[in-house]
Motif scaffolding. Structure first.
Motif, PDB file in Angstrom:
ATOM      1  N   TYR A 172      45.550  45.193  29.167  1.00 28.58           N
ATOM      2  CA  TYR A 172      45.386  46.368  29.316  1.00 28.58           C
ATOM      3  C   TYR A 172      46.502  46.596  27.980  1.00 28.58           C
ATOM      4  N   TYR A 173      47.940  46.315  28.228  1.00 23.61           N
ATOM      5  CA  TYR A 173      48.850  46.664  27.482  1.00 23.61           C
ATOM      6  C   TYR A 173      48.608  45.859  26.016  1.00 23.61           C
ATOM      7  N   VAL A 174      48.437  44.931  26.011  1.00 23.15           N
ATOM      8  CA  VAL A 174      48.052  43.965  24.869  1.00 23.15           C
ATOM      9  C   VAL A 174      47.036  44.518  23.977  1.00 23.15           C
ATOM     10  N   ASN A 175      45.907  44.881  24.601  1.00 30.12           N
ATOM     11  CA  ASN A 175      44.713  45.332  23.835  1.00 30.12           C
ATOM     12  C   ASN A 175      45.014  46.820  23.433  1.00 30.12           C
ATOM     13  N   ASN A 176      45.927  47.617  23.951  1.00 21.50           N
ATOM     14  CA  ASN A 176      45.900  48.898  23.736  1.00 21.50           C
ATOM     15  C   ASN A 176      47.290  49.583  23.041  1.00 21.50           C
ATOM     16  N   ALA A 177      48.319  48.658  23.280  1.00 16.06           N
ATOM     17  CA  ALA A 177      49.516  49.177  22.905  1.00 16.06           C
ATOM     18  C   ALA A 177      50.363  48.094  21.876  1.00 16.06           C
ATOM     19  N   TYR A 178      50.410  46.779  22.409  1.00 18.11           N
ATOM     20  CA  TYR A 178      51.067  45.717  21.804  1.00 18.11           C
ATOM     21  C   TYR A 178      50.417  44.593  21.222  1.00 18.11           C
ATOM     22  N   THR A 179      49.590  44.968  20.152  1.00 18.76           N
ATOM     23  CA  THR A 179      48.609  44.243  19.598  1.00 18.76           C
ATOM     24  C   THR A 179      49.295  42.891  19.011  1.00 18.76           C
ATOM     25  N   ASP A 180      50.555  42.977  18.783  1.00 19.38           N
ATOM     26  CA  ASP A 180      51.409  41.776  18.203  1.00 19.38           C
ATOM     27  C   ASP A 180      51.806  40.900  19.097  1.00 19.38           C
ATOM     28  N   MET A 181      51.304  41.141  20.449  1.00 19.00           N
ATOM     29  CA  MET A 181      51.492  40.179  21.732  1.00 19.00           C
ATOM     30  C   MET A 181      50.107  39.744  22.125  1.00 19.00           C
ATOM     31  N   GLU A 182      50.412  38.405  22.593  1.00 18.28           N
ATOM     32  CA  GLU A 182      49.010  37.542  23.022  1.00 18.28           C
ATOM     33  C   GLU A 182      49.172  37.176  24.478  1.00 18.28           C
ATOM     34  N   ILE A 183      48.279  36.817  25.291  1.00 15.26           N
ATOM     35  CA  ILE A 183      48.340  36.331  26.727  1.00 15.26           C
ATOM     36  C   ILE A 183      48.245  34.733  26.324  1.00 15.26           C
ATOM     37  N   ILE A 184      49.141  34.071  26.765  1.00 15.97           N
ATOM     38  CA  ILE A 184      48.834  32.615  26.487  1.00 15.97           C
ATOM     39  C   ILE A 184      48.598  31.724  27.735  1.00 15.97           C
ATOM     40  N   ALA A 185      48.326  32.418  28.928  1.00 18.61           N
ATOM     41  CA  ALA A 185      47.867  31.865  30.072  1.00 18.61           C
ATOM     42  C   ALA A 185      47.370  32.828  31.183  1.00 18.61           C
ATOM     43  N   GLU A 186      46.263  32.304  31.828  1.00 18.55           N
ATOM     44  CA  GLU A 186      45.945  33.266  32.840  1.00 18.55           C
ATOM     45  C   GLU A 186      46.102  32.443  34.290  1.00 18.55           C
ATOM     46  N   ILE A 187      46.969  32.866  35.050  1.00 20.61           N
ATOM     47  CA  ILE A 187      47.418  32.090  36.332  1.00 20.61           C
ATOM     48  C   ILE A 187      46.190  32.409  37.368  1.00 20.61           C
ATOM     49  N   PRO A 188      45.743  31.636  37.974  1.00 24.10           N
ATOM     50  CA  PRO A 188      44.620  32.193  39.162  1.00 24.10           C
ATOM     51  C   PRO A 188      45.534  32.224  40.486  1.00 24.10           C
ATOM     52  N   THR A 189      46.358  33.348  40.406  1.00 25.69           N
ATOM     53  CA  THR A 189      46.994  33.155  41.856  1.00 25.69           C
ATOM     54  C   THR A 189      46.341  33.824  43.032  1.00 25.69           C
ATOM     55  N   GLY A 190      44.990  34.401  42.868  1.00 25.02           N
ATOM     56  CA  GLY A 190      44.218  34.912  43.704  1.00 25.02           C
ATOM     57  C   GLY A 190      44.791  35.959  44.582  1.00 25.02           C
ATOM     58  N   GLU A 191      45.447  36.994  43.883  1.00 24.52           N
ATOM     59  CA  GLU A 191      46.277  38.086  44.690  1.00 24.52           C
ATOM     60  C   GLU A 191      45.124  39.219  44.823  1.00 24.52           C
ATOM     61  N   GLN A 192      45.527  39.934  45.965  1.00 25.94           N
ATOM     62  CA  GLN A 192      44.628  41.117  46.355  1.00 25.94           C
ATOM     63  C   GLN A 192      45.648  42.187  46.406  1.00 25.94           C
ATOM     64  N   TYR A 193      45.122  43.296  46.000  1.00 27.90           N
ATOM     65  CA  TYR A 193      45.765  44.631  46.173  1.00 27.90           C
ATOM     66  C   TYR A 193      45.431  45.414  47.372  1.00 27.90           C
ATOM     67  N   ALA A 194      46.100  45.989  47.882  1.00 29.11           N
ATOM     68  CA  ALA A 194      45.847  47.042  49.056  1.00 29.11           C
ATOM     69  C   ALA A 194      46.805  48.321  48.937  1.00 29.11           C
ATOM     70  N   ILE A 195      46.467  49.172  49.909  1.00 30.82           N
ATOM     71  CA  ILE A 195      47.233  50.152  50.177  1.00 30.82           C
ATOM     72  C   ILE A 195      48.390  50.122  51.146  1.00 30.82           C
ATOM     73  N   VAL A 196      49.619  50.624  50.823  1.00 29.26           N
ATOM     74  CA  VAL A 196      50.725  50.368  51.613  1.00 29.26           C
ATOM     75  C   VAL A 196      50.898  51.443  52.597  1.00 29.26           C
ATOM     76  N   VAL A 197      50.963  51.264  53.918  1.00 30.54           N
ATOM     77  CA  VAL A 197      51.110  52.310  54.963  1.00 30.54           C
ATOM     78  C   VAL A 197      52.278  51.875  55.936  1.00 30.54           C
ATOM     79  N   SER A 198      52.703  52.779  56.597  1.00 33.43           N
ATOM     80  CA  SER A 198      53.914  52.491  57.538  1.00 33.43           C
ATOM     81  C   SER A 198      53.171  51.989  58.749  1.00 33.43           C
ATOM     82  N   LYS A 199      54.092  51.045  59.375  1.00 31.04           N
ATOM     83  CA  LYS A 199      53.784  50.429  60.729  1.00 31.04           C
ATOM     84  C   LYS A 199      53.606  51.296  61.677  1.00 31.04           C
ATOM     85  N   ASP A 200      54.463  52.550  61.387  1.00 30.93           N
ATOM     86  CA  ASP A 200      54.481  53.660  62.301  1.00 30.93           C
ATOM     87  C   ASP A 200      53.048  54.488  62.559  1.00 30.93           C
TER      88      ASP A 200
END
Ligand code: ARG
Length: 276
Positions: A214-242
């Protein structure tokens, strides 16, 4: 979906009075009304909110297209999703002013300021020691960014170089663990990481792929992505254990949003294609 607000204390009291009444009258105790959302132990947990009727959200609003500031308003995929989940829970989503990323997990675990942390949070075993995660809301990977005119074409060339990353992120950890001899420099905000690359203070950036795209396409067009690392991360919502009842209510709302098309509509709005 409606949140069932029944406190453990209230349920316990109801049980005690029912038993007491049963003792007096010799009749079997009538089942109390406090039977909703029972967990395995038969107790009923209450959803605790810092502000009644609201789902108060802490976020680092520097992570487009997930959460970003447009003027003073939070916008993004996760912002729309949180509004939809809150609505399903009968609550109003309320974003706090942008919060430094690496302070959000401690803030949620301490309690009192926000009900949830939503900031492209990758589920990690380390974080799970401090807080609970909801079910997964998004898949992600890492991306490595350089200046187009830098001559770097591959991660191996970044050995011993200066790599910038947001403090406390999986991108920071990835760079420390995977780029040989690199000096990994932490920054509070994503915008500062990009500014540092542009000014030559660092040689490359390690951060979540959809965000660097998003940043490279929309704001920093003088930059480029040289590697995509398949870390397989997953996002979730953070909630208190309480607050396990809140995690459960959010998981129910996520399942509902996925089943009724709400999730897909929001996904298509921000990513242009369907999630599956
Ligand atoms: N996914 C990464 C992590 O969990 C980066 C998240 C950064 N989020 C943000 N809103 N700046 O560590």
């Amino acid at each position: 979906m409606k949140i069932k607000k029944i406190a453990v204390a209230a349920a316990a009291f109801a049980l005690v009075s029912a038993v007491a009444l049963a003792g007096c009258s010799g009749q079997p105790a009538a089942s109390s009304s406090a039977s909703a959302t029972d967990d395995a132990q038969g107790t009923t947990e209450e959803i605790v909110l810092v502000d009644d009727g609201k789902l108060t959200i802490a976020a680092s609003l520097d992570f487009p297209p997930f959460e970003n500031l447009e003027g003073s308003e939070a916008v993004g995929f996760e912002v729309d999703l949180m509004k939809a989940l809150a609505e399903k829970m009968g609550l109003q989503a309320e974003y706090l002013p942008s919060t430094k990323f690496d302070t959000i997990v401690p803030m949620i675990s301490a309690g009192g300021k926000a009900d949830v942390g939503v900031s492209g949070f990758t589920v990690t075993e380390d974080r799970k020691k401090e807080i609970d995660f909801t079910d997964v809301i998004m898949d992600s990977n890492q991306g490595i960014v350089v200046m187009k005119d830098s001559g770097y074409t591959d991660v191996a060339q970044l050995a011993g170089k200066k790599i910038g990353a947001q403090s406390g992120t999986t991108g920071y950890d990835w760079a420390v663990e995977n780029i040989e001899g690199a000096e990994v420099i932490p920054f509070d905000e994503m915008t500062a990481v990009f500014a540092a690359l542009q000014s030559g203070q660092i040689d490359a950036i390690a951060s979540d792929l959809p965000v660097v795209q998003y940043y490279v396409n929309n704001a920093y067009t003088d930059m480029e992505i040289i590697a995509e690392i398949p870390t397989g991360e997953q996002y979730a919502i953070v909630v208190s254990k309480d607050n396990p009842a809140l995690t459960q209510a959010l998981n129910d709302a996520i399942a509902e949003a996925k089943a009724d098309g709400t999730y897909d509509t929001i996904y298509e709005k921000w990513f242009g294609a369907s999630a599956e």
